[in-house]
Enzyme design. Structure first.
Site, PDB file in Angstrom:
ATOM      1  N   ILE A  62      20.701 112.966  16.085  1.00 23.87           N
ATOM      2  CA  ILE A  62      21.022 112.788  17.501  1.00 23.87           C
ATOM      3  C   ILE A  62      22.521 113.003  17.652  1.00 23.87           C
ATOM      4  O   ILE A  62      23.317 112.523  16.851  1.00 23.87           O
ATOM      5  CB  ILE A  62      20.594 111.415  18.041  1.00 23.87           C
ATOM      6  CG1 ILE A  62      21.039 110.274  17.127  1.00 23.87           C
ATOM      7  CG2 ILE A  62      19.093 111.378  18.273  1.00 23.87           C
ATOM      8  CD1 ILE A  62      20.719 108.893  17.695  1.00 23.87           C
ATOM      9  N   ASN A  72      27.036 114.473  10.321  1.00 28.77           N
ATOM     10  CA  ASN A  72      27.662 113.445  11.154  1.00 28.77           C
ATOM     11  C   ASN A  72      29.130 113.378  10.763  1.00 28.77           C
ATOM     12  O   ASN A  72      29.464 113.126   9.606  1.00 28.77           O
ATOM     13  CB  ASN A  72      26.970 112.094  10.935  1.00 28.77           C
ATOM     14  CG  ASN A  72      27.874 110.917  11.266  1.00 28.77           C
ATOM     15  OD1 ASN A  72      28.047 110.031  10.435  1.00 28.77           O
ATOM     16  ND2 ASN A  72      28.442 110.896  12.444  1.00 28.77           N
ATOM     17  N   MET A 114      30.498 109.483  17.209  1.00 27.63           N
ATOM     18  CA  MET A 114      29.949 110.562  16.395  1.00 27.63           C
ATOM     19  C   MET A 114      28.422 110.523  16.416  1.00 27.63           C
ATOM     20  O   MET A 114      27.834 109.631  17.015  1.00 27.63           O
ATOM     21  CB  MET A 114      30.485 110.466  14.963  1.00 27.63           C
ATOM     22  CG  MET A 114      31.966 110.819  14.838  1.00 27.63           C
ATOM     23  SD  MET A 114      32.536 110.919  13.139  1.00 27.63           S
ATOM     24  CE  MET A 114      32.617 109.170  12.731  1.00 27.63           C
ATOM     25  N   CYS A 115      27.809 111.442  15.733  1.00 24.25           N
ATOM     26  CA  CYS A 115      26.354 111.598  15.716  1.00 24.25           C
ATOM     27  C   CYS A 115      25.701 110.578  14.785  1.00 24.25           C
ATOM     28  O   CYS A 115      26.373 109.828  14.090  1.00 24.25           O
ATOM     29  CB  CYS A 115      25.990 113.008  15.264  1.00 24.25           C
ATOM     30  SG  CYS A 115      26.890 114.306  16.139  1.00 24.25           S
ATOM     31  N   GLU A 116      24.373 110.557  14.779  1.00 29.29           N
ATOM     32  CA  GLU A 116      23.632 109.744  13.819  1.00 29.29           C
ATOM     33  C   GLU A 116      22.587 110.596  13.120  1.00 29.29           C
ATOM     34  O   GLU A 116      22.061 111.565  13.689  1.00 29.29           O
ATOM     35  CB  GLU A 116      22.980 108.536  14.496  1.00 29.29           C
ATOM     36  CG  GLU A 116      23.997 107.486  14.936  1.00 29.29           C
ATOM     37  CD  GLU A 116      23.404 106.085  15.037  1.00 29.29           C
ATOM     38  OE1 GLU A 116      22.374 105.813  14.361  1.00 29.29           O
ATOM     39  OE2 GLU A 116      23.971 105.273  15.776  1.00 29.29           O
TER      40      GLU A 116
END
Length: 254
Positions: free
Chosen positions: A78, A108, A1-3
């Site tokens: 990100i 996220n 997953m995203c941060e």
């Protein structure tokens, strides 16, 4: 997953140090290589930078490294794409106007059922469940309040709205209305508040070390929020699942 990465400060502060480590996770020390974005508030609006390229290799990110933007509220993201192709239109943070101010939102997690909820006033430009979730939350606000309500009423409504969606999937959120930084933890978010007496901090993902006592004054208060702790020699606080915090000028107001 995203941060996620966010900052709330009581004086205009640049994100240079934290962003240096965070940037490395965008395709270098981690696999979040599907784009990045950052927003820096200036009054009721924000300077927003978006790039579908990996943050660690981005020329735009290099520009921000050399030309940091000072702000009291910053939000960065990100991306590791799960929903929606790698494209500028699907890059966080997303932005919309409501009540005469710019709202900025980064997510996220995965919300595969988010699109089952109807939206009327705010429509997504891209194909991510994240942007749809943002549009849905703003839709609820606009339908309920014709103008901005009192802070306490707004916060309670936001928390209740997000809590009602909590069981549909992972939902770690950073968003702002230019006045406050709202933070919701579904699974994993950490934060640190730096204030006097300041000390040194060393990044996990970069060789950089900063002695904050040399670049701050005794009245400065800066809180940084990140998916995972960015430094190795400081104590970061892990948020509880379902916890909703509101930061104003570096201080958590609950």
């Amino acid at each position: 997953m995203c941060e996620l990465l966010g900052m709330s400060a009581n004086t205009p502060t640049d994100l240079r140090f934290s962003f240096a480590g965070f940037r490395e996770r965008g395709g270098n020390t981690n696999h979040h290589k599907d784009g990045w974005g950052a927003a820096f508030y200036k009054g009721k609006t924000a300077q927003v930078f978006l790039d579908p390229e990996p943050c660690s290799k981005s020329g735009l990110a290099e520009f921000l490294k050399k030309n940091p933007v000072a702000s009291q509220i910053s939000i960065a993201h990100i991306r590791k794409a799960n929903s929606g192709k790698v494209d500028l239109v699907n890059t966080h943070p997303f932005q919309r106007e409501l009540w005469g101010t710019l709202w900025v939102f980064a997510h996220n997690g995965q919300r595969k059922k988010a699109k089952k909820f109807a939206v009327t006033h705010f429509l997504p430009l891209g194909t991510t469940d994240s942007e749809y979730l943002f549009c849905y939350i703003l839709d609820k606000l606009k339908s309920k309040f014709s103008q901005r309500p009192k802070d306490s009423i707004l916060r309670a409504f936001l928390k209740n709205t997000i809590d009602s969606l909590h069981n549909l999937g992972v939902m770690n959120l950073l968003f702002s209305d230019s006045q406050f930084l709202y933070v919701y933890c579904s699974t994993n978010l950490h934060y640190i508040t730096r204030k006097a007496p300041f000390g040194k901090a060393k990044l996990k993902d970069h060789s950089m070390t900063v002695d904050f006592s040399k670049i701050t004054n005794s009245k400065d208060i800066v809180t940084v929020i990140a998916t995972e702790a960015l430094t190795t020699n400081e104590t970061w606080h892990k948020m509880n699942k379902g916890e909703f915090l509101v930061f104003s000028k570096g201080v958590a107001e609950g």
